[in-house]
Structures are given as structure tokens and as C-alpha cells.
Write a protein that holds these residues in place. Structure first.
Motif, PDB file in Angstrom:
ATOM      1  N   PHE A 236      21.751  -4.377  -7.679  1.00 19.42           N
ATOM      2  CA  PHE A 236      22.033  -3.109  -8.356  1.00 19.42           C
ATOM      3  C   PHE A 236      21.245  -2.999  -9.660  1.00 19.42           C
ATOM      4  O   PHE A 236      20.660  -1.953  -9.960  1.00 19.42           O
ATOM      5  N   GLY A 237      21.224  -4.081 -10.439  1.00 22.11           N
ATOM      6  CA  GLY A 237      20.465  -4.067 -11.690  1.00 22.11           C
ATOM      7  C   GLY A 237      18.990  -3.803 -11.443  1.00 22.11           C
ATOM      8  O   GLY A 237      18.355  -3.007 -12.165  1.00 22.11           O
ATOM      9  N   LEU A 238      18.425  -4.464 -10.441  1.00 21.04           N
ATOM     10  CA  LEU A 238      17.019  -4.258 -10.099  1.00 21.04           C
ATOM     11  C   LEU A 238      16.776  -2.823  -9.636  1.00 21.04           C
ATOM     12  O   LEU A 238      15.761  -2.204  -9.980  1.00 21.04           O
ATOM     13  N   THR A 239      17.721  -2.279  -8.874  1.00 21.07           N
ATOM     14  CA  THR A 239      17.569  -0.931  -8.333  1.00 21.07           C
ATOM     15  C   THR A 239      17.625   0.124  -9.434  1.00 21.07           C
ATOM     16  O   THR A 239      16.907   1.132  -9.373  1.00 21.07           O
ATOM     17  N   VAL A 240      18.472  -0.088 -10.432  1.00 20.57           N
ATOM     18  CA  VAL A 240      18.541   0.866 -11.547  1.00 20.57           C
ATOM     19  C   VAL A 240      17.195   0.953 -12.251  1.00 20.57           C
ATOM     20  O   VAL A 240      16.716   2.054 -12.585  1.00 20.57           O
ATOM     21  N   TRP A 241      16.558  -0.198 -12.491  1.00 23.21           N
ATOM     22  CA  TRP A 241      15.241  -0.195 -13.133  1.00 23.21           C
ATOM     23  C   TRP A 241      14.204   0.502 -12.241  1.00 23.21           C
ATOM     24  O   TRP A 241      13.406   1.305 -12.729  1.00 23.21           O
ATOM     25  N   ARG A 242      14.248   0.230 -10.957  1.00 26.54           N
ATOM     26  CA  ARG A 242      13.279   0.877 -10.042  1.00 26.54           C
ATOM     27  C   ARG A 242      13.550   2.372  -9.954  1.00 26.54           C
ATOM     28  O   ARG A 242      12.614   3.173  -9.815  1.00 26.54           O
ATOM     29  N   LEU A 243      14.816   2.773 -10.040  1.00 30.63           N
ATOM     30  CA  LEU A 243      15.151   4.195 -10.026  1.00 30.63           C
ATOM     31  C   LEU A 243      14.607   4.895 -11.265  1.00 30.63           C
ATOM     32  O   LEU A 243      14.135   6.036 -11.189  1.00 30.63           O
ATOM     33  N   PHE A 244      14.669   4.222 -12.399  1.00 32.19           N
ATOM     34  CA  PHE A 244      14.096   4.776 -13.632  1.00 32.19           C
ATOM     35  C   PHE A 244      12.614   5.096 -13.430  1.00 32.19           C
ATOM     36  O   PHE A 244      12.141   6.184 -13.778  1.00 32.19           O
ATOM     37  N   LEU A 245      11.863   4.163 -12.853  1.00 33.33           N
ATOM     38  CA  LEU A 245      10.439   4.375 -12.617  1.00 33.33           C
ATOM     39  C   LEU A 245      10.214   5.456 -11.571  1.00 33.33           C
ATOM     40  O   LEU A 245       9.301   6.290 -11.694  1.00 33.33           O
ATOM     41  N   PHE A 246      11.043   5.458 -10.539  1.00 32.11           N
ATOM     42  CA  PHE A 246      10.889   6.419  -9.452  1.00 32.11           C
ATOM     43  C   PHE A 246      11.120   7.846  -9.935  1.00 32.11           C
ATOM     44  O   PHE A 246      10.378   8.774  -9.574  1.00 32.11           O
ATOM     45  N   LEU A 247      12.153   8.044 -10.755  1.00 29.74           N
ATOM     46  CA  LEU A 247      12.452   9.389 -11.246  1.00 29.74           C
ATOM     47  C   LEU A 247      11.440   9.850 -12.280  1.00 29.74           C
ATOM     48  O   LEU A 247      11.266  11.055 -12.488  1.00 29.74           O
ATOM     49  N   GLN A 248      10.789   8.904 -12.937  1.00 26.68           N
ATOM     50  CA  GLN A 248       9.714   9.286 -13.845  1.00 26.68           C
ATOM     51  C   GLN A 248       8.537   9.863 -13.076  1.00 26.68           C
ATOM     52  O   GLN A 248       7.931  10.837 -13.507  1.00 26.68           O
ATOM     53  N   SER A 249       8.231   9.265 -11.926  1.00 28.85           N
ATOM     54  CA  SER A 249       7.061   9.719 -11.168  1.00 28.85           C
ATOM     55  C   SER A 249       7.157   9.298  -9.718  1.00 28.85           C
ATOM     56  O   SER A 249       6.540   8.318  -9.297  1.00 28.85           O
ATOM     57  N   PRO A 250       7.955  10.035  -8.892  1.00 28.86           N
ATOM     58  CA  PRO A 250       8.021   9.683  -7.474  1.00 28.86           C
ATOM     59  C   PRO A 250       6.692   9.891  -6.773  1.00 28.86           C
ATOM     60  O   PRO A 250       6.451   9.332  -5.708  1.00 28.86           O
ATOM     61  N   ALA A 251       5.779  10.672  -7.384  1.00 36.06           N
ATOM     62  CA  ALA A 251       4.477  10.914  -6.758  1.00 36.06           C
ATOM     63  C   ALA A 251       3.597   9.671  -6.760  1.00 36.06           C
ATOM     64  O   ALA A 251       2.508   9.676  -6.202  1.00 36.06           O
ATOM     65  N   ASP A 252       4.044   8.592  -7.405  1.00 34.41           N
ATOM     66  CA  ASP A 252       3.296   7.342  -7.365  1.00 34.41           C
ATOM     67  C   ASP A 252       3.556   6.551  -6.089  1.00 34.41           C
ATOM     68  O   ASP A 252       3.251   5.374  -6.005  1.00 34.41           O
ATOM     69  N   GLY A 253       4.167   7.206  -5.100  1.00 38.91           N
ATOM     70  CA  GLY A 253       4.440   6.537  -3.831  1.00 38.91           C
ATOM     71  C   GLY A 253       3.157   6.000  -3.202  1.00 38.91           C
ATOM     72  O   GLY A 253       2.058   6.481  -3.459  1.00 38.91           O
ATOM     73  N   LEU A 254       3.305   5.000  -2.368  1.00 42.19           N
ATOM     74  CA  LEU A 254       2.141   4.330  -1.795  1.00 42.19           C
ATOM     75  C   LEU A 254       1.485   5.130  -0.688  1.00 42.19           C
ATOM     76  O   LEU A 254       0.339   4.880  -0.340  1.00 42.19           O
ATOM     77  N   TRP A 255       2.224   6.058  -0.102  1.00 40.89           N
ATOM     78  CA  TRP A 255       1.738   6.712   1.107  1.00 40.89           C
ATOM     79  C   TRP A 255       1.564   8.205   0.886  1.00 40.89           C
ATOM     80  O   TRP A 255       2.330   8.839   0.181  1.00 40.89           O
ATOM     81  N   ALA A 256       0.569   8.773   1.508  1.00 41.24           N
ATOM     82  CA  ALA A 256       0.408  10.219   1.568  1.00 41.24           C
ATOM     83  C   ALA A 256       0.782  10.663   2.978  1.00 41.24           C
ATOM     84  O   ALA A 256       0.573   9.939   3.946  1.00 41.24           O
ATOM     85  N   GLY A 257       1.363  11.857   3.091  1.00 41.68           N
ATOM     86  CA  GLY A 257       1.737  12.280   4.424  1.00 41.68           C
ATOM     87  C   GLY A 257       2.613  13.501   4.421  1.00 41.68           C
ATOM     88  O   GLY A 257       2.761  14.194   3.413  1.00 41.68           O
ATOM     89  N   ASN A 258       3.238  13.747   5.564  1.00 43.51           N
ATOM     90  CA  ASN A 258       4.069  14.908   5.784  1.00 43.51           C
ATOM     91  C   ASN A 258       5.273  14.878   4.847  1.00 43.51           C
ATOM     92  O   ASN A 258       5.999  13.881   4.771  1.00 43.51           O
ATOM     93  N   GLN A 259       5.508  16.012   4.165  1.00 44.37           N
ATOM     94  CA  GLN A 259       6.611  16.058   3.216  1.00 44.37           C
ATOM     95  C   GLN A 259       7.974  16.139   3.901  1.00 44.37           C
ATOM     96  O   GLN A 259       9.004  15.999   3.246  1.00 44.37           O
ATOM     97  N   ALA A 260       7.975  16.369   5.206  1.00 44.87           N
ATOM     98  CA  ALA A 260       9.246  16.303   5.940  1.00 44.87           C
ATOM     99  C   ALA A 260       9.846  14.903   5.846  1.00 44.87           C
ATOM    100  O   ALA A 260      11.073  14.737   5.861  1.00 44.87           O
ATOM    101  N   THR A 261       8.979  13.901   5.748  1.00 42.72           N
ATOM    102  CA  THR A 261       9.457  12.524   5.578  1.00 42.72           C
ATOM    103  C   THR A 261      10.247  12.394   4.280  1.00 42.72           C
ATOM    104  O   THR A 261      11.298  11.740   4.234  1.00 42.72           O
TER     105      THR A 261
END
Length: 273
Positions: free
Chosen positions: A27-52
Motif C-alpha cells: 500500500f505504501g509503495l502504491t501510494v507513491w506510484r499513484l502520486f506519480l501516476f496522477l501527476q502524469s498518466p501520459a508517461d505510460g509505457l505504451w501507446a495505443g487504443n484509448q478504449a484500453t
């Protein structure tokens, strides 16, 4: 003769200990990763269909609500009471990591705020995290993650009791945690297409989830929570509608109905938090 049952009990206890500690470490690790994710979810590793991305967003919100529903909770009898909060947290962690690892970035920028205004928005994003932790503290961090009932089990203590006593921000509106999370979603100087999908889906969930939470707490607390709804709106500046104050002239359930629905305080917050 008693060696096998004793060994089984020891194994089960150690399994419970590792389950509780491991869940909260993740949970502690996930909270930190959520902080980064909400800052910039567009930093995802994959490009593709937004339905995903839409499916990943729903993967988080659907189990998050279903596992709190009284009928679902009552069917999961194989999960002991002290571990249900940890189980709920673990499912949430798994769903969030699916979002983190599977998110599809999209270069399309819907809007971007430049200059000083961007820094102000970032400050509001950080302030929303402060507000979130403050709001959770008011209701008890350990109740949100399952730590409190698990710790009582670990110590061999009776299940803890927790009363309904709105304090702090809860005296002014019913859902400060949800409001704080809205800030985490919307306070971003850059809105890309993939972020818009995330923000839109989770915003709908937040408003729908707050209504479901009102229903759960009314189910467990009866007239006590209905009276609270009549006095306090769900959100600031919303004094009307389903997220506002409950109209005082609405018919209340009978005392008998309220008695059937009302549960002990520990049960209420274990299931409805």
C-alpha cells in the motif's frame, strides 16, 4: 494427536501476519506510484487504443464499489472479519497497478496552462494530497486500509469499536475524502486525451460513489445518519439535489426498520468506510 492442529494454527497465524504486513507495505509503495501516476498518466509505457484506458479506469472503480456493498460483503464469508479491510486494500492495489502498467499514452493535448498559473495548479495538486491525508486521519487511517482490525487480531484483542462522530471537515460536508480526490484528478496544468479519460471516469465514480456511501451508512446507521444528511451537505456549495442536504420533510423509515438496519459501530465502519 494435537501436533497437526497446532502446526496448522501456527501456519495460519503466520499467514495472517504476513498478509497484513505485506498488504500495507504494498500500500505504501502504491501510494507513491499513484502520486506519480496522477501527476502524469501520459508517461505510460505504451501507446495505443484509448478504449484500453477506459477499461483500466473501470477496472479500478467497479471492484472498489462492489466490495463495499453489504450484499457482496455478506457473501464473502470465507474472508474473516479482521482481514476484510486488508483484502479490500489488496484488491485496490492490484487494480491500481494494472492501471499503472497498462496505461496507454496519447500525445493529443486538449489544453495546457502555461506560466505562473501552471505552478499554482501544481500547488493545488499538492494541497489536495494534504487535504486527502487530513480527511482520512479524521476517520482513521487504520480503518481505511484494514490495519486497525488486523492489529486487534494480531494482539488477540476483541474487534475494535468505532463510533460515528463527525469532526473537522465532516462537520461541514459529508465527503471530504472524495472532494480531495477530485482535486488530485483535476488540478493538472496539462490535459491530454488519456488523462481526460481517467479524469472523466473517476469523476463520475466519485460522485456516484458518494451517493452509494450515503446509502450504505444510512443502511447501517438508520435515522442517525439520515439526521446527519439533513444537517450537512455532501459537498461545499451543494445544498440541494442528491449531493446536498436531505430534505427534512422526506418520510423517515419507521423505528422498527431503523432497528433492523442499524449495526454495531465496529460492523458499520468495517463494511461501510
Amino acid at each position: 494427536m494435537s501436533a497437526l492442529p497446532q502446526a496448522t494454527a501456527i501456519t495460519a497465524r503466520w499467514g495472517g501476519i504476513l498478509f497484513g504486513l505485506g498488504t500495507h507495505a504494498l500500500f505504501g509503495l502504491t501510494v507513491w506510484r499513484l502520486f506519480l501516476f496522477l501527476q502524469s498518466p501520459a508517461d505510460g509505457l505504451w501507446a495505443g487504443n484509448q478504449a484500453t484506458n477506459l477499461l483500466l479506469s473501470l477496472l479500478f472503480v467497479v471492484p472498489h464499489s462492489l466490495l463495499l456493498h453489504p450484499s457482496i460483503r455478506d457473501r464473502l464469508t470465507w474472508i474473516a472479519g479482521p482481514f476484510y479491510g486488508c483484502f479490500y486494500t489488496l484488491v485496490t492495489i492490484a487494480c491500481l497497478w494494472c492501471c499503472f502498467l497498462g496505461w496507454r499514452k496519447d500525445p493529443l493535448v486538449l489544453w495546457q496552462v502555461p506560466g505562473v498559473a501552471a505552478y499554482m495548479i501544481q500547488a493545488c495538486f499538492l494541497g489536495s494530497w494534504v487535504a486527502l491525508f487530513y480527511s482520512i486521519r479524521l476517520t482513521g487511517f487504520g480503518w481505511q486500509t484494514g490495519w486497525t482490525p488486523w492489529l486487534a487480531w494480531f494482539r488477540g484483542e476483541p474487534p475494535p469499536r468505532r463510533g460515528f462522530n463527525p469532526t473537522g471537515a465532516y462537520r461541514y460536508f459529508r465527503h471530504p475524502v472524495y472532494l480531495s480526490f477530485l482535486g488530485l484528478l483535476w488540478f493538472s496544468p496539462v490535459m491530454t486525451l488519456d488523462r481526460a479519460i481517467l479524469v472523466g471516469t473517476w469523476t463520475v465514480y466519485i460522485f456516484a460513489g458518494s451517493l452509494l456511501k450515503d446509502q450504505r451508512l444510512h443502511f447501517y446507521l438508520g435515522d442517525r445518519y439520515r439526521d446527519y444528511q439533513q444537517q450537512v451537505p455532501g459537498y461545499p456549495l451543494l445544498g440541494f439535489g442528491p449531493w446536498g442536504r436531505l430534505a427534512k420533510d422526506e418520510e423517515k423509515p419507521s423505528t422498527a426498520d431503523a432497528a433492523v438496519h442499524t449495526k454495531p459501530a465496529a460492523e458499520v465502519h468495517r463494511r461501510a468506510a
